[in-house]
Design a protein around this motif. Structure first.
Motif, PDB file in Angstrom:
ATOM      1  N   PRO A  30       0.517  -0.814  -0.186  1.00 33.88           N
ATOM      2  CA  PRO A  30       0.142  -0.217  -0.847  1.00 33.88           C
ATOM      3  C   PRO A  30       0.534   1.160  -0.086  1.00 33.88           C
ATOM      4  CG  PRO A  30       0.052  -0.870   2.608  1.00 33.88           C
ATOM      5  CD  PRO A  30       0.847  -1.838   1.053  1.00 33.88           C
ATOM      6  N   ALA A  31       0.194   2.190  -0.333  1.00 37.18           N
ATOM      7  CA  ALA A  31       0.727   3.930  -0.882  1.00 37.18           C
ATOM      8  C   ALA A  31       1.463   4.264   0.863  1.00 37.18           C
ATOM      9  CB  ALA A  31       0.408   4.648  -1.516  1.00 37.18           C
ATOM     10  N   SER A  32       0.674   3.588   2.104  1.00 35.69           N
ATOM     11  CA  SER A  32      -0.006   4.953   2.825  1.00 35.69           C
ATOM     12  C   SER A  32       0.650   3.687   4.223  1.00 35.69           C
ATOM     13  CB  SER A  32      -0.772   5.584   3.013  1.00 35.69           C
ATOM     14  OG  SER A  32      -1.852   4.426   3.323  1.00 35.69           O
ATOM     15  N   GLY A  33       0.215   4.245   5.343  1.00 31.40           N
ATOM     16  CA  GLY A  33       0.855   3.378   6.656  1.00 31.40           C
ATOM     17  C   GLY A  33       1.379   2.893   6.716  1.00 31.40           C
ATOM     18  N   HIS A  34       2.633   3.670   6.559  1.00 32.92           N
ATOM     19  CA  HIS A  34       4.135   3.096   6.990  1.00 32.92           C
ATOM     20  C   HIS A  34       4.800   4.276   7.484  1.00 32.92           C
ATOM     21  CE1 HIS A  34       4.115   0.601   3.336  1.00 32.92           C
ATOM     22  NE2 HIS A  34       4.029   0.968   2.012  1.00 32.92           N
ATOM     23  N   ASP A  35       4.229   3.811   8.688  1.00 32.59           N
ATOM     24  CA  ASP A  35       4.204   4.566  10.241  1.00 32.59           C
ATOM     25  C   ASP A  35       3.933   3.672  11.709  1.00 32.59           C
ATOM     26  OD1 ASP A  35       1.234   4.076   9.959  1.00 32.59           O
ATOM     27  OD2 ASP A  35       1.714   6.654   8.947  1.00 32.59           O
ATOM     28  N   PHE A  36       3.954   4.066  12.375  1.00 30.97           N
ATOM     29  CA  PHE A  36       4.148   3.389  13.636  1.00 30.97           C
ATOM     30  C   PHE A  36       1.955   2.647  14.063  1.00 30.97           C
ATOM     31  CE2 PHE A  36       3.548   2.116  18.137  1.00 30.97           C
ATOM     32  CZ  PHE A  36       4.697   1.690  18.516  1.00 30.97           C
ATOM     33  N   PRO A  37       1.313   3.814  13.983  1.00 26.41           N
ATOM     34  CA  PRO A  37       0.324   3.343  13.334  1.00 26.41           C
ATOM     35  C   PRO A  37      -0.237   2.187  12.898  1.00 26.41           C
ATOM     36  CG  PRO A  37       0.008   5.766  13.355  1.00 26.41           C
ATOM     37  CD  PRO A  37       1.257   5.440  12.706  1.00 26.41           C
ATOM     38  N   GLY A  38       0.491   2.154  11.174  1.00 27.56           N
ATOM     39  CA  GLY A  38       0.025   0.840  10.031  1.00 27.56           C
ATOM     40  C   GLY A  38       1.343  -0.305  10.575  1.00 27.56           C
ATOM     41  N   TYR A  39       1.687  -0.031  11.472  1.00 24.64           N
ATOM     42  CA  TYR A  39       2.826  -0.969  11.104  1.00 24.64           C
ATOM     43  C   TYR A  39       2.155  -2.177  12.339  1.00 24.64           C
ATOM     44  CZ  TYR A  39       6.743   0.717   8.262  1.00 24.64           C
ATOM     45  OH  TYR A  39       6.299   0.501   6.543  1.00 24.64           O
ATOM     46  N   LEU A  40       1.365  -1.222  13.608  1.00 28.29           N
ATOM     47  CA  LEU A  40       1.012  -1.321  14.846  1.00 28.29           C
ATOM     48  C   LEU A  40      -0.349  -2.310  14.291  1.00 28.29           C
ATOM     49  CD1 LEU A  40       0.955  -1.828  18.168  1.00 28.29           C
ATOM     50  CD2 LEU A  40       0.112   0.343  18.211  1.00 28.29           C
ATOM     51  N   SER A  41      -0.859  -1.768  13.625  1.00 30.75           N
ATOM     52  CA  SER A  41      -2.043  -2.343  13.062  1.00 30.75           C
ATOM     53  C   SER A  41      -2.536  -3.792  12.281  1.00 30.75           C
ATOM     54  CB  SER A  41      -3.469  -1.252  11.836  1.00 30.75           C
ATOM     55  OG  SER A  41      -2.606  -0.976  10.799  1.00 30.75           O
ATOM     56  N   ASP A  42      -1.024  -3.764  11.615  1.00 26.44           N
ATOM     57  CA  ASP A  42      -0.789  -4.895  10.715  1.00 26.44           C
ATOM     58  C   ASP A  42      -0.349  -6.026  12.660  1.00 26.44           C
ATOM     59  OD1 ASP A  42      -1.078  -3.639   8.509  1.00 26.44           O
ATOM     60  OD2 ASP A  42       1.739  -3.463   8.156  1.00 26.44           O
ATOM     61  N   LEU A  43       0.453  -5.791  13.223  1.00 24.09           N
ATOM     62  CA  LEU A  43       0.353  -6.589  13.494  1.00 24.09           C
ATOM     63  C   LEU A  43      -0.656  -6.795  14.885  1.00 24.09           C
ATOM     64  CD1 LEU A  43       2.585  -8.475  15.798  1.00 24.09           C
ATOM     65  CD2 LEU A  43       3.021  -6.221  16.668  1.00 24.09           C
ATOM     66  N   GLU A  44      -1.755  -6.158  15.416  1.00 30.26           N
ATOM     67  CA  GLU A  44      -2.607  -6.187  15.974  1.00 30.26           C
ATOM     68  C   GLU A  44      -3.790  -6.912  15.007  1.00 30.26           C
ATOM     69  OE1 GLU A  44      -3.643  -2.367  18.130  1.00 30.26           O
ATOM     70  OE2 GLU A  44      -4.131  -1.759  15.903  1.00 30.26           O
ATOM     71  N   ALA A  45      -3.566  -7.330  13.695  1.00 28.17           N
ATOM     72  CA  ALA A  45      -4.599  -7.864  13.030  1.00 28.17           C
ATOM     73  C   ALA A  45      -4.193  -9.440  13.047  1.00 28.17           C
ATOM     74  CB  ALA A  45      -5.031  -7.641  11.230  1.00 28.17           C
ATOM     75  N   ALA A  46      -2.916 -10.162  12.819  1.00 29.92           N
ATOM     76  CA  ALA A  46      -2.577 -10.701  12.801  1.00 29.92           C
ATOM     77  C   ALA A  46      -2.616 -11.776  13.911  1.00 29.92           C
ATOM     78  CB  ALA A  46      -0.424 -10.774  12.538  1.00 29.92           C
ATOM     79  N   LEU A  47      -2.057 -10.751  14.680  1.00 32.51           N
ATOM     80  CA  LEU A  47      -2.565 -11.438  16.793  1.00 32.51           C
ATOM     81  C   LEU A  47      -3.601 -11.530  16.478  1.00 32.51           C
ATOM     82  CD1 LEU A  47      -1.511 -11.567  18.624  1.00 32.51           C
ATOM     83  CD2 LEU A  47      -1.792 -10.475  20.280  1.00 32.51           C
ATOM     84  N   ALA A  48      -5.025 -10.838  16.198  1.00 32.86           N
ATOM     85  CA  ALA A  48      -6.488 -11.099  16.272  1.00 32.86           C
ATOM     86  C   ALA A  48      -7.068 -12.113  15.451  1.00 32.86           C
ATOM     87  CB  ALA A  48      -6.972 -10.250  15.945  1.00 32.86           C
ATOM     88  N   ALA A  49      -6.134 -12.366  14.686  1.00 32.63           N
ATOM     89  CA  ALA A  49      -6.368 -13.655  13.372  1.00 32.63           C
ATOM     90  C   ALA A  49      -5.629 -14.540  13.333  1.00 32.63           C
ATOM     91  CB  ALA A  49      -5.812 -13.256  12.311  1.00 32.63           C
ATOM     92  N   SER A  50      -4.957 -15.231  14.950  1.00 30.58           N
ATOM     93  CA  SER A  50      -4.378 -16.205  15.533  1.00 30.58           C
ATOM     94  C   SER A  50      -4.989 -16.803  16.478  1.00 30.58           C
ATOM     95  CB  SER A  50      -3.240 -16.098  16.347  1.00 30.58           C
ATOM     96  OG  SER A  50      -2.959 -15.162  17.285  1.00 30.58           O
ATOM     97  N   GLY A  51      -5.795 -16.054  16.544  1.00 30.94           N
ATOM     98  CA  GLY A  51      -6.951 -17.323  17.905  1.00 30.94           C
ATOM     99  C   GLY A  51      -6.054 -17.348  19.255  1.00 30.94           C
ATOM    100  N   GLY A  52      -4.845 -16.494  19.505  1.00 28.49           N
ATOM    101  CA  GLY A  52      -5.006 -16.379  20.853  1.00 28.49           C
ATOM    102  C   GLY A  52      -3.480 -16.942  20.267  1.00 28.49           C
ATOM    103  N   ALA A  53      -1.582 -16.353  20.774  1.00 28.07           N
ATOM    104  CA  ALA A  53      -0.396 -16.681  20.316  1.00 28.07           C
ATOM    105  C   ALA A  53       0.601 -16.206  20.882  1.00 28.07           C
ATOM    106  CB  ALA A  53      -0.094 -15.921  18.920  1.00 28.07           C
ATOM    107  N   VAL A  54       1.347 -16.379  21.762  1.00 28.03           N
ATOM    108  CA  VAL A  54       2.615 -16.153  21.802  1.00 28.03           C
ATOM    109  C   VAL A  54       3.703 -15.631  20.675  1.00 28.03           C
ATOM    110  CG1 VAL A  54       5.037 -16.515  23.323  1.00 28.03           C
ATOM    111  CG2 VAL A  54       2.915 -18.020  23.337  1.00 28.03           C
ATOM    112  N   LEU A  55       4.029 -13.833  21.490  1.00 22.66           N
ATOM    113  CA  LEU A  55       4.580 -13.294  20.183  1.00 22.66           C
ATOM    114  C   LEU A  55       5.391 -13.154  20.413  1.00 22.66           C
ATOM    115  CD1 LEU A  55       3.842 -10.589  18.211  1.00 22.66           C
ATOM    116  CD2 LEU A  55       2.987 -10.181  19.898  1.00 22.66           C
ATOM    117  N   VAL A  56       6.434 -13.703  19.563  1.00 19.99           N
ATOM    118  CA  VAL A  56       7.949 -13.331  19.345  1.00 19.99           C
ATOM    119  C   VAL A  56       8.238 -11.604  18.312  1.00 19.99           C
ATOM    120  CG1 VAL A  56       9.334 -14.869  19.171  1.00 19.99           C
ATOM    121  CG2 VAL A  56       7.867 -15.858  20.080  1.00 19.99           C
ATOM    122  N   ALA A  57       9.238 -10.972  18.784  1.00 16.88           N
ATOM    123  CA  ALA A  57       9.280 -10.191  17.972  1.00 16.88           C
ATOM    124  C   ALA A  57      10.350  -9.789  18.439  1.00 16.88           C
ATOM    125  CB  ALA A  57       8.215  -9.369  17.793  1.00 16.88           C
TER     126      ALA A  57
END
Length: 220
Positions: A30-57
């Motif tokens: 995407p052309a937009s969202g290359h900032d802290f809120p944008g990347y945070l939203s990517d991580l939030e969406a992935a974690l929610a889709a996992s159904g529950g996870a240990v997050l290793v970063a």
């Protein structure tokens, strides 16, 4: 970055979900969202889709993971931070920004940067893999974190993290020195465990995959 760790985890015990942020790897450009809120939203969406996870970063992902954990999402079970960025703001350095500009799209310069960040030697095919991954990054992603993510500060929020946390540092990490990681991350998160890996630099998932996999297996 994570393939060598994942192949060491027992697939009968672990399901591994690897995230490429926007503009990187196989993710959308995407052309937009290359900032802290944008990347945070990517991580939030992935974690929610996992159904529950240990997050290793790792690194940049480690800073985002800390912020996400302060919101106490129900899907977050435990947190493992590997050579993480801290919740402090990093001042913009014009010289470093110019070096990043020169490195974009250059195999030789990217490899030189990766080697400078590491203490241990890695197999040639491993180095080729992580350089190839960097070469396919979208330009906006290449500079988005440097320009719009590193400067975000939220140290006052870290006391909100309530999940069990392990913080891993490399003894000779030039980007996230262990003393800083211990002081600015581990000691700010209640009950966090701190582990320093000997003779290791910043890219711990490829430098020390056995040790990182071991931390995951014992802690997760």
């Amino acid at each position: 970055m994570w393939y060598d760790v994942v192949e060491r985890l027992d697939p009968r015990r672990f399901r591994s979900l690897l995230l490429d942020f926007r503009g990187a790897g196989l993710s959308d450009r995407p052309a937009s969202g290359h900032d802290f809120p944008g990347y945070l939203s990517d991580l939030e969406a992935a974690l929610a889709a996992s159904g529950g996870a240990v997050l290793v970063a790792h690194s940049m992902g480690g800073k985002l993971a800390q912020y996400l954990a302060t919101a106490r999402p129900t899907a977050l079970r435990k947190l493992i931070l590997v050579a993480p960025g801290t919740a402090d703001a990093y001042a913009m350095n014009p010289k470093h920004r110019a070096l990043a500009e020169d490195a974009f799209g250059s195999r030789a310069r990217i490899e030189a940067f990766q080697r400078a960040a590491m203490r241990r030697e890695v197999e040639p095919e491993v180095m080729e893999r992580i350089v190839d991954d960097a070469l396919v990054a979208q330009r906006e992603a290449w500079f988005g974190w440097y320009d719009h993510g590193r400067t975000v500060a939220f140290a006052d929020r870290l006391e909100r993290i309530a999940v069990p946390t392990v913080v891993v540092a490399g003894e000779h990490d030039p980007l996230a020195p262990p003393a800083r990681v211990k002081r600015s991350v581990a000691e700010r998160i209640g009950g966090a465990l701190f582990v320093s890996l000997r003779n290791a630099g910043h890219n711990l998932p490829v430098e020390t995959p056995d040790e990182v996999a071991g931390v995951i297996e014992r802690f997760a």
